[in-house]
Scaffold this motif. Structure first.
Motif, PDB file in Angstrom:
ATOM      1  N   ASN A 171     -11.658  11.265   4.471  1.00 57.68           N
ATOM      2  CA  ASN A 171     -10.954  11.254   3.184  1.00 57.68           C
ATOM      3  C   ASN A 171      -9.447  11.150   3.396  1.00 57.68           C
ATOM      4  O   ASN A 171      -8.753  10.400   2.698  1.00 57.68           O
ATOM      5  CB  ASN A 171     -11.292  12.516   2.393  1.00 57.68           C
ATOM      6  N   HIS A 172      -8.936  11.889   4.360  1.00 56.43           N
ATOM      7  CA  HIS A 172      -7.505  11.857   4.637  1.00 56.43           C
ATOM      8  C   HIS A 172      -7.083  10.514   5.218  1.00 56.43           C
ATOM      9  O   HIS A 172      -6.007   9.990   4.867  1.00 56.43           O
ATOM     10  CB  HIS A 172      -7.135  12.993   5.588  1.00 56.43           C
ATOM     11  N   ILE A 173      -7.891   9.943   6.094  1.00 55.59           N
ATOM     12  CA  ILE A 173      -7.542   8.653   6.685  1.00 55.59           C
ATOM     13  C   ILE A 173      -7.555   7.554   5.618  1.00 55.59           C
ATOM     14  O   ILE A 173      -6.650   6.711   5.560  1.00 55.59           O
ATOM     15  CB  ILE A 173      -8.503   8.318   7.833  1.00 55.59           C
ATOM     16  N   THR A 174      -8.582   7.555   4.774  1.00 58.64           N
ATOM     17  CA  THR A 174      -8.632   6.565   3.700  1.00 58.64           C
ATOM     18  C   THR A 174      -7.464   6.739   2.740  1.00 58.64           C
ATOM     19  O   THR A 174      -6.889   5.752   2.257  1.00 58.64           O
ATOM     20  CB  THR A 174      -9.964   6.676   2.946  1.00 58.64           C
ATOM     21  N   SER A 175      -7.093   7.981   2.462  1.00 59.92           N
ATOM     22  CA  SER A 175      -5.934   8.233   1.598  1.00 59.92           C
ATOM     23  C   SER A 175      -4.654   7.690   2.240  1.00 59.92           C
ATOM     24  O   SER A 175      -3.778   7.161   1.546  1.00 59.92           O
ATOM     25  CB  SER A 175      -5.791   9.734   1.331  1.00 59.92           C
ATOM     26  N   ALA A 176      -4.544   7.828   3.560  1.00 61.75           N
ATOM     27  CA  ALA A 176      -3.357   7.309   4.246  1.00 61.75           C
ATOM     28  C   ALA A 176      -3.272   5.791   4.111  1.00 61.75           C
ATOM     29  O   ALA A 176      -2.192   5.238   3.834  1.00 61.75           O
ATOM     30  CB  ALA A 176      -3.392   7.719   5.714  1.00 61.75           C
ATOM     31  N   TRP A 177      -4.397   5.110   4.282  1.00 59.56           N
ATOM     32  CA  TRP A 177      -4.385   3.660   4.124  1.00 59.56           C
ATOM     33  C   TRP A 177      -4.128   3.273   2.669  1.00 59.56           C
ATOM     34  O   TRP A 177      -3.399   2.294   2.396  1.00 59.56           O
ATOM     35  CB  TRP A 177      -5.701   3.060   4.602  1.00 59.56           C
ATOM     36  N   GLY A 178      -4.714   3.999   1.734  1.00 62.39           N
ATOM     37  CA  GLY A 178      -4.441   3.710   0.327  1.00 62.39           C
ATOM     38  C   GLY A 178      -2.974   3.885  -0.027  1.00 62.39           C
ATOM     39  O   GLY A 178      -2.383   3.073  -0.749  1.00 62.39           O
ATOM     40  N   ALA A 179      -2.364   4.939   0.505  1.00 68.16           N
ATOM     41  CA  ALA A 179      -0.938   5.168   0.267  1.00 68.16           C
ATOM     42  C   ALA A 179      -0.100   4.059   0.902  1.00 68.16           C
ATOM     43  O   ALA A 179       0.898   3.598   0.303  1.00 68.16           O
ATOM     44  CB  ALA A 179      -0.524   6.529   0.818  1.00 68.16           C
ATOM     45  N   GLY A 180      -0.474   3.625   2.101  1.00 65.77           N
ATOM     46  CA  GLY A 180       0.265   2.541   2.757  1.00 65.77           C
ATOM     47  C   GLY A 180       0.173   1.237   1.990  1.00 65.77           C
ATOM     48  O   GLY A 180       1.187   0.545   1.795  1.00 65.77           O
ATOM     49  N   PHE A 181      -1.036   0.885   1.526  1.00 67.99           N
ATOM     50  CA  PHE A 181      -1.200  -0.336   0.740  1.00 67.99           C
ATOM     51  C   PHE A 181      -0.428  -0.253  -0.580  1.00 67.99           C
ATOM     52  O   PHE A 181       0.202  -1.240  -1.006  1.00 67.99           O
ATOM     53  CB  PHE A 181      -2.683  -0.588   0.463  1.00 67.99           C
ATOM     54  N   THR A 182      -0.492   0.877  -1.217  1.00 72.35           N
ATOM     55  CA  THR A 182       0.227   1.054  -2.483  1.00 72.35           C
ATOM     56  C   THR A 182       1.731   0.941  -2.270  1.00 72.35           C
ATOM     57  O   THR A 182       2.441   0.306  -3.069  1.00 72.35           O
ATOM     58  CB  THR A 182      -0.122   2.419  -3.096  1.00 72.35           C
ATOM     59  N   PHE A 183       2.222   1.552  -1.203  1.00 74.81           N
ATOM     60  CA  PHE A 183       3.662   1.479  -0.890  1.00 74.81           C
ATOM     61  C   PHE A 183       4.100   0.030  -0.709  1.00 74.81           C
ATOM     62  O   PHE A 183       5.149  -0.392  -1.224  1.00 74.81           O
ATOM     63  CB  PHE A 183       3.954   2.288   0.364  1.00 74.81           C
ATOM     64  N   ILE A 184       3.310  -0.753   0.019  1.00 81.97           N
ATOM     65  CA  ILE A 184       3.683  -2.152   0.262  1.00 81.97           C
ATOM     66  C   ILE A 184       3.663  -2.943  -1.034  1.00 81.97           C
ATOM     67  O   ILE A 184       4.587  -3.733  -1.320  1.00 81.97           O
ATOM     68  CB  ILE A 184       2.744  -2.779   1.300  1.00 81.97           C
ATOM     69  N   ALA A 185       2.609  -2.763  -1.838  1.00 79.45           N
ATOM     70  CA  ALA A 185       2.501  -3.515  -3.090  1.00 79.45           C
ATOM     71  C   ALA A 185       3.673  -3.214  -4.025  1.00 79.45           C
ATOM     72  O   ALA A 185       4.295  -4.129  -4.585  1.00 79.45           O
ATOM     73  CB  ALA A 185       1.175  -3.199  -3.777  1.00 79.45           C
ATOM     74  N   VAL A 186       3.984  -1.936  -4.199  1.00 79.17           N
ATOM     75  CA  VAL A 186       5.098  -1.559  -5.092  1.00 79.17           C
ATOM     76  C   VAL A 186       6.422  -2.046  -4.512  1.00 79.17           C
ATOM     77  O   VAL A 186       7.286  -2.567  -5.249  1.00 79.17           O
ATOM     78  CB  VAL A 186       5.102  -0.034  -5.297  1.00 79.17           C
ATOM     79  N   SER A 187       6.611  -1.895  -3.216  1.00 78.11           N
ATOM     80  CA  SER A 187       7.869  -2.322  -2.595  1.00 78.11           C
ATOM     81  C   SER A 187       8.077  -3.822  -2.739  1.00 78.11           C
ATOM     82  O   SER A 187       9.182  -4.280  -3.071  1.00 78.11           O
ATOM     83  CB  SER A 187       7.880  -1.929  -1.115  1.00 78.11           C
ATOM     84  N   LEU A 188       7.033  -4.608  -2.498  1.00 76.65           N
ATOM     85  CA  LEU A 188       7.169  -6.058  -2.633  1.00 76.65           C
ATOM     86  C   LEU A 188       7.447  -6.462  -4.071  1.00 76.65           C
ATOM     87  O   LEU A 188       8.216  -7.413  -4.319  1.00 76.65           O
ATOM     88  CB  LEU A 188       5.910  -6.746  -2.110  1.00 76.65           C
ATOM     89  N   ALA A 189       6.827  -5.769  -5.013  1.00 77.69           N
ATOM     90  CA  ALA A 189       7.084  -6.083  -6.422  1.00 77.69           C
ATOM     91  C   ALA A 189       8.537  -5.796  -6.793  1.00 77.69           C
ATOM     92  O   ALA A 189       9.199  -6.606  -7.454  1.00 77.69           O
ATOM     93  CB  ALA A 189       6.134  -5.291  -7.312  1.00 77.69           C
ATOM     94  N   VAL A 190       9.052  -4.656  -6.348  1.00 76.20           N
ATOM     95  CA  VAL A 190      10.439  -4.295  -6.649  1.00 76.20           C
ATOM     96  C   VAL A 190      11.401  -5.222  -5.922  1.00 76.20           C
ATOM     97  O   VAL A 190      12.396  -5.706  -6.501  1.00 76.20           O
ATOM     98  CB  VAL A 190      10.697  -2.820  -6.271  1.00 76.20           C
ATOM     99  N   LEU A 191      11.154  -5.495  -4.660  1.00 76.06           N
ATOM    100  CA  LEU A 191      12.040  -6.369  -3.889  1.00 76.06           C
ATOM    101  C   LEU A 191      12.043  -7.784  -4.442  1.00 76.06           C
ATOM    102  O   LEU A 191      13.091  -8.468  -4.433  1.00 76.06           O
ATOM    103  CB  LEU A 191      11.607  -6.385  -2.423  1.00 76.06           C
TER     104      LEU A 191
END
Length: 285
Positions: A208-228
């Protein structure tokens, strides 16, 4: 004069005779004699004691037990199989699509679809279960949809935001598997962990923690690319966001399971609850 031979001496003599016969017929022996040099010297001089004979018997029985096929197979199956490339293989279609999309997003979508289907077929032929291929199945579905849009509408506005959409899809895959209590990393972890640990709460918690880490990483990239993209940031900013969002969960996946296992091993075993019995002659409540 030599006394009556003991059981260890008889066994040693039979093993020595067998080894000599094997050497004469084949020119080699498979195993060395299971006897310590000191024990052989005592037998030659006729001073082997009952204690050393018993030790030799136990030593030889232990050798026979370790050579047993049942013991060897059980020992092998207890070892977890290391498969550190399992996570990376799941991202092969995304790597292919990312490289080819820089030339044409239509070919990038088709390249991701073809490589995703090829990877899925190869993994299934290797006997990998569907629960370990959630990421691969999600990738095939995504690239199938994107390929249809890219071929039928090559000038779609989606072409300028395909990077944001791709990481948003990966984030939705990770968070969706957590929502249905089927973390996509569980199937991959089962390929590296003995079956007796699959139902342990710690095993589920770690995934659960590992999947959450990957979900957080994917979300961070998606939001960052949208803002950038909205502020027209330089290219290096988007590359930095991608690297940070992928390296962080990858490092967490590498380090966290080992630390969780060490913490579980160091924790004291819980005391078993002992039911209290009522004194003799007392009425039960």
């Amino acid at each position: 004069m030599l006394g009556t031979p003991t059981g260890a001496e008889r066994t040693l003599g039979r093993a020595f005779a067998s080894a000599v016969a094997e050497f004469v017929t084949t020119g080699s022996v498979r195993d060395r004699l299971p006897c310590a040099p000191a024990t052989a010297a005592r037998i030659r001089h006729g001073r082997a004691s009952r204690t050393s004979a018993k030790c030799d018997d136990r030593h030889m029985r232990g050798l026979e037990l370790r050579r047993s096929p049942c013991i060897q197979s059980a020992t092998v199956t207890k070892r977890p199989r290391s498969d550190s490339m399992a996570y990376l293989r799941g991202f092969i279609p995304w790597i292919v699509a990312g490289v080819v999309t820089s030339f044409d997003w239509r070919w990038g979508a088709l390249g991701g679809l073809v490589s995703g289907l090829l990877l899925l077929v190869l993994e299934r032929r290797r006997g990998v279960g569907l629960d370990a291929l959630i990421l691969e199945i999600s990738s095939v579905v995504y690239f199938a949809v994107i390929a249809v849009v890219a071929v039928t509408r090559p000038h779609s506005v989606l072409a300028d935001h395909v990077d944001v959409v791709s990481f948003a899809w990966l984030a939705a895959t990770a968070w969706g598997t957590l929502a249905i209590r089927r973390p996509f990393t569980v199937g991959i972890a089962k390929r590296q962990t003995p079956r007796e640990y699959w139902e342990m709460p710690e095993f589920i918690r770690v995934n659960n923690h590992i999947t959450s880490a990957w979900g957080a990483g994917f979300t961070f990239i998606a939001v960052s690319l949208a803002v950038l993209g909205a502020v027209d940031a330089p290219l290096w900013a988007g590359i930095t966001a991608r690297v940070a969002g992928l390296v962080a969960p990858a490092a967490f996946t590498k380090v966290y399971p080992a630390r969780a296992q060490a913490r579980l091993s160091a924790a004291p075993a819980p005391l078993a609850a002992v039911p209290q019995q009522s004194p003799e002659g007392a009425d039960a409540p």
